[in-house]
Design a protein around this motif. Sequence first.
Motif, PDB file in Angstrom:
ATOM      1  N   VAL A 169      -6.976  -9.356  -6.576  1.00 50.41           N
ATOM      2  CA  VAL A 169      -5.580  -9.424  -6.010  1.00 50.41           C
ATOM      3  C   VAL A 169      -4.709  -8.177  -6.648  1.00 50.41           C
ATOM      4  O   VAL A 169      -4.236  -7.417  -6.060  1.00 50.41           O
ATOM      5  N   ILE A 170      -4.981  -8.169  -8.024  1.00 54.58           N
ATOM      6  CA  ILE A 170      -4.195  -7.177  -8.884  1.00 54.58           C
ATOM      7  C   ILE A 170      -4.647  -5.697  -8.266  1.00 54.58           C
ATOM      8  O   ILE A 170      -3.723  -4.824  -8.377  1.00 54.58           O
ATOM      9  N   VAL A 171      -5.976  -5.670  -8.281  1.00 51.74           N
ATOM     10  CA  VAL A 171      -6.486  -4.196  -7.978  1.00 51.74           C
ATOM     11  C   VAL A 171      -5.816  -3.718  -6.632  1.00 51.74           C
ATOM     12  O   VAL A 171      -5.527  -2.567  -6.455  1.00 51.74           O
ATOM     13  N   LEU A 172      -6.064  -4.583  -5.685  1.00 51.17           N
ATOM     14  CA  LEU A 172      -5.595  -4.366  -4.284  1.00 51.17           C
ATOM     15  C   LEU A 172      -4.100  -4.006  -3.920  1.00 51.17           C
ATOM     16  O   LEU A 172      -3.514  -3.136  -3.587  1.00 51.17           O
ATOM     17  N   TYR A 173      -3.318  -4.834  -4.963  1.00 54.92           N
ATOM     18  CA  TYR A 173      -1.873  -4.758  -4.891  1.00 54.92           C
ATOM     19  C   TYR A 173      -1.486  -3.625  -5.486  1.00 54.92           C
ATOM     20  O   TYR A 173      -0.719  -2.539  -4.969  1.00 54.92           O
ATOM     21  N   GLN A 174      -1.922  -3.109  -6.806  1.00 56.03           N
ATOM     22  CA  GLN A 174      -1.603  -2.116  -7.559  1.00 56.03           C
ATOM     23  C   GLN A 174      -2.201  -0.630  -7.065  1.00 56.03           C
ATOM     24  O   GLN A 174      -1.610   0.206  -6.922  1.00 56.03           O
ATOM     25  N   GLY A 175      -3.382  -0.974  -6.502  1.00 52.01           N
ATOM     26  CA  GLY A 175      -4.049   0.116  -5.678  1.00 52.01           C
ATOM     27  C   GLY A 175      -3.148   0.792  -4.572  1.00 52.01           C
ATOM     28  O   GLY A 175      -3.099   1.840  -4.293  1.00 52.01           O
ATOM     29  N   LEU A 176      -2.756  -0.327  -3.533  1.00 49.45           N
ATOM     30  CA  LEU A 176      -2.005   0.190  -2.619  1.00 49.45           C
ATOM     31  C   LEU A 176      -0.663   0.739  -2.790  1.00 49.45           C
ATOM     32  O   LEU A 176      -0.334   1.695  -2.269  1.00 49.45           O
TER      33      LEU A 176
ATOM     34  N   LEU B   8      -0.118   2.392  -5.640  1.00 50.93           N
ATOM     35  CA  LEU B   8      -0.416   3.632  -6.123  1.00 50.93           C
ATOM     36  C   LEU B   8      -0.335   4.844  -5.224  1.00 50.93           C
ATOM     37  O   LEU B   8       0.014   5.991  -5.267  1.00 50.93           O
ATOM     38  N   PHE B   9      -1.082   4.326  -3.798  1.00 49.69           N
ATOM     39  CA  PHE B   9      -1.234   5.256  -2.760  1.00 49.69           C
ATOM     40  C   PHE B   9       0.033   5.429  -1.717  1.00 49.69           C
ATOM     41  O   PHE B   9       0.255   6.271  -1.158  1.00 49.69           O
ATOM     42  N   LEU B  10       0.586   4.173  -1.776  1.00 44.98           N
ATOM     43  CA  LEU B  10       1.489   4.173  -0.737  1.00 44.98           C
ATOM     44  C   LEU B  10       3.127   4.211  -1.313  1.00 44.98           C
ATOM     45  O   LEU B  10       4.135   4.238  -0.541  1.00 44.98           O
ATOM     46  N   GLY B  11       3.285   4.088  -2.402  1.00 47.57           N
ATOM     47  CA  GLY B  11       4.367   4.247  -3.112  1.00 47.57           C
ATOM     48  C   GLY B  11       5.260   3.262  -3.449  1.00 47.57           C
ATOM     49  O   GLY B  11       4.788   2.214  -3.330  1.00 47.57           O
ATOM     50  N   PRO B  12       6.011   3.298  -4.512  1.00 42.15           N
ATOM     51  CA  PRO B  12       6.504   2.081  -5.274  1.00 42.15           C
ATOM     52  C   PRO B  12       7.408   1.084  -4.150  1.00 42.15           C
ATOM     53  O   PRO B  12       7.828   0.084  -4.334  1.00 42.15           O
ATOM     54  N   ASP B  13       7.695   1.671  -3.099  1.00 39.55           N
ATOM     55  CA  ASP B  13       8.470   0.781  -2.224  1.00 39.55           C
ATOM     56  C   ASP B  13       7.679  -0.010  -1.414  1.00 39.55           C
ATOM     57  O   ASP B  13       8.335  -1.213  -0.780  1.00 39.55           O
TER      58      ASP B  13
ATOM     59  N   LEU C 236       5.762  -3.239  -0.573  1.00 38.91           N
ATOM     60  CA  LEU C 236       5.850  -4.727  -1.169  1.00 38.91           C
ATOM     61  C   LEU C 236       6.471  -4.797  -2.493  1.00 38.91           C
ATOM     62  O   LEU C 236       5.603  -5.377  -3.620  1.00 38.91           O
ATOM     63  N   SER C 237       7.620  -4.238  -2.647  1.00 43.46           N
ATOM     64  CA  SER C 237       8.270  -4.277  -3.953  1.00 43.46           C
ATOM     65  C   SER C 237       8.979  -5.504  -4.341  1.00 43.46           C
ATOM     66  O   SER C 237       9.153  -5.848  -5.404  1.00 43.46           O
ATOM     67  N   PHE C 238       9.207  -6.485  -3.044  1.00 40.03           N
ATOM     68  CA  PHE C 238       9.659  -7.934  -2.970  1.00 40.03           C
ATOM     69  C   PHE C 238      11.195  -7.748  -3.772  1.00 40.03           C
ATOM     70  O   PHE C 238      11.603  -8.615  -4.119  1.00 40.03           O
ATOM     71  N   GLY C 239      12.069  -6.672  -3.987  1.00 36.53           N
ATOM     72  CA  GLY C 239      13.086  -6.473  -4.447  1.00 36.53           C
ATOM     73  C   GLY C 239      12.868  -6.506  -5.983  1.00 36.53           C
ATOM     74  O   GLY C 239      13.951  -6.516  -6.563  1.00 36.53           O
ATOM     75  N   VAL C 240      11.801  -6.687  -6.473  1.00 31.77           N
ATOM     76  CA  VAL C 240      11.819  -6.690  -7.878  1.00 31.77           C
ATOM     77  C   VAL C 240      10.965  -5.476  -8.649  1.00 31.77           C
ATOM     78  O   VAL C 240      11.380  -4.993  -9.483  1.00 31.77           O
ATOM     79  N   PHE C 241       9.860  -5.036  -7.869  1.00 28.80           N
ATOM     80  CA  PHE C 241       8.925  -3.981  -8.424  1.00 28.80           C
ATOM     81  C   PHE C 241       9.541  -2.823  -7.808  1.00 28.80           C
ATOM     82  O   PHE C 241       8.849  -2.232  -6.737  1.00 28.80           O
ATOM     83  N   ASN C 242      10.476  -2.136  -8.365  1.00 27.18           N
ATOM     84  CA  ASN C 242      11.126  -1.004  -7.663  1.00 27.18           C
ATOM     85  C   ASN C 242      10.779   0.512  -8.279  1.00 27.18           C
ATOM     86  O   ASN C 242      11.096   1.311  -7.434  1.00 27.18           O
ATOM     87  N   SER C 243       9.782   0.491  -9.134  1.00 27.28           N
ATOM     88  CA  SER C 243       9.438   1.869  -9.655  1.00 27.28           C
ATOM     89  C   SER C 243       7.875   1.570  -9.851  1.00 27.28           C
ATOM     90  O   SER C 243       7.443   0.843  -9.845  1.00 27.28           O
ATOM     91  N   MET C 244       7.244   2.783  -9.876  1.00 31.07           N
ATOM     92  CA  MET C 244       5.725   3.026  -9.759  1.00 31.07           C
ATOM     93  C   MET C 244       5.055   2.200 -10.922  1.00 31.07           C
ATOM     94  O   MET C 244       3.996   1.789 -10.939  1.00 31.07           O
ATOM     95  N   THR C 245       5.940   2.111 -12.199  1.00 27.83           N
ATOM     96  CA  THR C 245       5.304   1.626 -13.451  1.00 27.83           C
ATOM     97  C   THR C 245       5.599   0.022 -13.566  1.00 27.83           C
ATOM     98  O   THR C 245       5.298  -0.731 -14.285  1.00 27.83           O
ATOM     99  N   SER C 246       6.428  -0.356 -12.448  1.00 30.44           N
ATOM    100  CA  SER C 246       6.649  -1.827 -12.179  1.00 30.44           C
ATOM    101  C   SER C 246       5.438  -2.638 -11.621  1.00 30.44           C
ATOM    102  O   SER C 246       5.084  -2.242 -10.723  1.00 30.44           O
ATOM    103  N   THR C 247       4.984  -3.294 -12.517  1.00 27.35           N
ATOM    104  CA  THR C 247       3.422  -4.062 -11.967  1.00 27.35           C
ATOM    105  C   THR C 247       3.632  -5.592 -11.936  1.00 27.35           C
ATOM    106  O   THR C 247       4.741  -6.193 -12.444  1.00 27.35           O
ATOM    107  N   LEU C 248       2.516  -6.388 -11.193  1.00 28.03           N
ATOM    108  CA  LEU C 248       2.647  -7.779 -11.482  1.00 28.03           C
ATOM    109  C   LEU C 248       2.251  -8.255 -12.894  1.00 28.03           C
ATOM    110  O   LEU C 248       2.605  -9.632 -13.198  1.00 28.03           O
ATOM    111  N   LEU C 249       2.075  -7.495 -13.787  1.00 29.26           N
ATOM    112  CA  LEU C 249       1.930  -8.034 -15.270  1.00 29.26           C
ATOM    113  C   LEU C 249       3.035  -7.752 -15.958  1.00 29.26           C
ATOM    114  O   LEU C 249       2.917  -7.970 -17.195  1.00 29.26           O
ATOM    115  N   GLY C 250       3.945  -6.769 -15.418  1.00 32.78           N
ATOM    116  CA  GLY C 250       5.092  -6.325 -16.222  1.00 32.78           C
ATOM    117  C   GLY C 250       5.080  -4.692 -16.264  1.00 32.78           C
ATOM    118  O   GLY C 250       5.007  -4.019 -15.211  1.00 32.78           O
TER     119      GLY C 250
END
Length: 283
Positions: A146-153, A155-160, A162-176
Amino acid sequence: MKEDTSRLDGILSVFSAWGIIALAFLLPFFFIPSASFPLQFSKSLILFLISWIAFIFWIVDSLKKGVIVLPKSHILLSALAIVLSYLLSGLFSVSPASSILGQGFEIGTFAAIATVVLLFFLSAVTLNTKPRLFYAHLLFMVSFIVIVLYQGLRLFLGPDFLSFGVFNSMTSTLLGNWNNLSGFFGLGAVMSLIGLEVLNAKNILRWVFTAALILSLFFLVLTNFSVVWGIVGVFSLILFVYSLVFKINKVSMFSPGWPVASLLSTIISILFIIGGSFFGSYI
């Protein structure tokens, strides 16, 4: 009546074990999609709730059986000493309430350290069978995917994406932050190596662990955090030596069953520990 009680005891024990297994699955990607609930708060909340509920199930089950089984481990004793040191430090601090309980599941408080050590203890006493260890390992790998798919997408599609209004930058991740993501993939690499070298996964599972190892190393190259490379390198070397001790008389060099994965992981880790800044300039 005794039969019903016995069944209840078994159910409580199973609930406790599956609570820990569920936590291994949920914790990496769990978050509350609201700016009002910081990511650290969300993860600390689920960690706290599941750990203490699982402990209640375990202690009730043990009291009903009339036996509390405690593992003999110097590591657990050391962990308990750390908890006691945090408790004493909190009691004699300027603000004991904040140091012991905190204000929102902060990392570094006595309550947070006690919960982590409790989880460590429960893992030792409940994941004590091969099936439970297997399911914990398997569900962690599902969470890993799940993490690989989310972060991989992202990485290629940009930080916008599936940001959910929380992960607004490229370095924002599901882990912090980026370093937390690196730590997670370091754990993924170690878990994959354990599956390959210790559990001797076969057929499809072996391909799954191999793919997980390759993806972990790929993201470790991207994040390029030297501390994580050091940890992965040490564990890879330990697993390589362990595999040699038990397999060197059974298989020839570089034949199927020889610890190629741990050897390559050790070499790659050493390269990035020594030349991380050099390689990082090309990433």
